[in-house]
Design an enzyme around this catalytic site. Structure first.
Site, short mmCIF file in Angstrom:
data_model
loop_
_atom_site.label_atom_id
_atom_site.label_comp_id
_atom_site.label_asym_id
_atom_site.label_seq_id
_atom_site.Cartn_x
_atom_site.Cartn_y
_atom_site.Cartn_z
N ASP A 171 1.40 5.42 3.15
CA ASP A 171 0.52 4.25 3.03
C ASP A 171 -0.88 4.85 3.02
O ASP A 171 -1.44 5.15 4.06
CB ASP A 171 0.73 3.33 4.23
N TYR A 172 -1.46 5.03 1.83
CA TYR A 172 -2.73 5.75 1.77
C TYR A 172 -3.96 4.87 1.64
O TYR A 172 -5.02 5.37 1.31
CB TYR A 172 -2.71 6.84 0.70
N HIS A 173 -3.85 3.61 1.92
CA HIS A 173 -5.04 2.73 1.89
C HIS A 173 -5.38 2.27 3.29
O HIS A 173 -4.60 2.10 4.13
CB HIS A 173 -4.80 1.54 0.99
N ASN A 179 0.80 -1.23 0.00
CA ASN A 179 0.00 0.00 0.00
C ASN A 179 0.83 1.27 0.00
O ASN A 179 0.27 2.37 -0.01
CB ASN A 179 -0.93 0.02 1.21
N ARG A 201 3.02 4.29 -1.31
CA ARG A 201 3.11 5.04 -2.55
C ARG A 201 4.06 6.22 -2.41
O ARG A 201 4.21 6.80 -1.34
CB ARG A 201 1.74 5.61 -2.96
#
Length: 92
Positions: free
Chosen positions: A90-92, A71, A73
């Site tokens: 980690d943007y999820h 996850n 980015r």
């Protein structure tokens, strides 16, 4: 050319090689991505097979992302041919 960072640990990694603010296992791929971003003239220069380059939406509209791992980015925006607001998250 990379002009600004949002993530201080990523900036230290880019400028000094310090892994203190990033996942150490991400270092090799981040190094390649940052080197390419430094030379990029626009976001499409980051469209490398396997990197999952894509445009973001919502509060990150007009930013792009490439996959580091799972996850995680590397996100960025281009202004006048320079990468700005480079972030690692980690943007999820």
């Amino acid at each position: 050319m990379i002009k600004t960072f949002r993530h201080k640990g990523l900036q230290a990694f880019f400028e000094k090689g310090s892994k203190a603010g990033i996942q150490p296992s991400h270092a090799p791929r981040l190094r390649r991505q940052l080197e390419r971003l430094e030379l990029a003239k626009g976001s499409e220069d980051m469209n490398v097979p396997g990197w999952g380059w894509h445009l973001l939406s919502g509060n990150l509209a007009q930013h792009y992302a490439v996959t580091v791992s799972g996850n995680w980015r590397l996100t960025f925006k281009f202004e006048d041919g320079d990468a700005v607001l480079v972030d690692y998250l980690d943007y999820h």
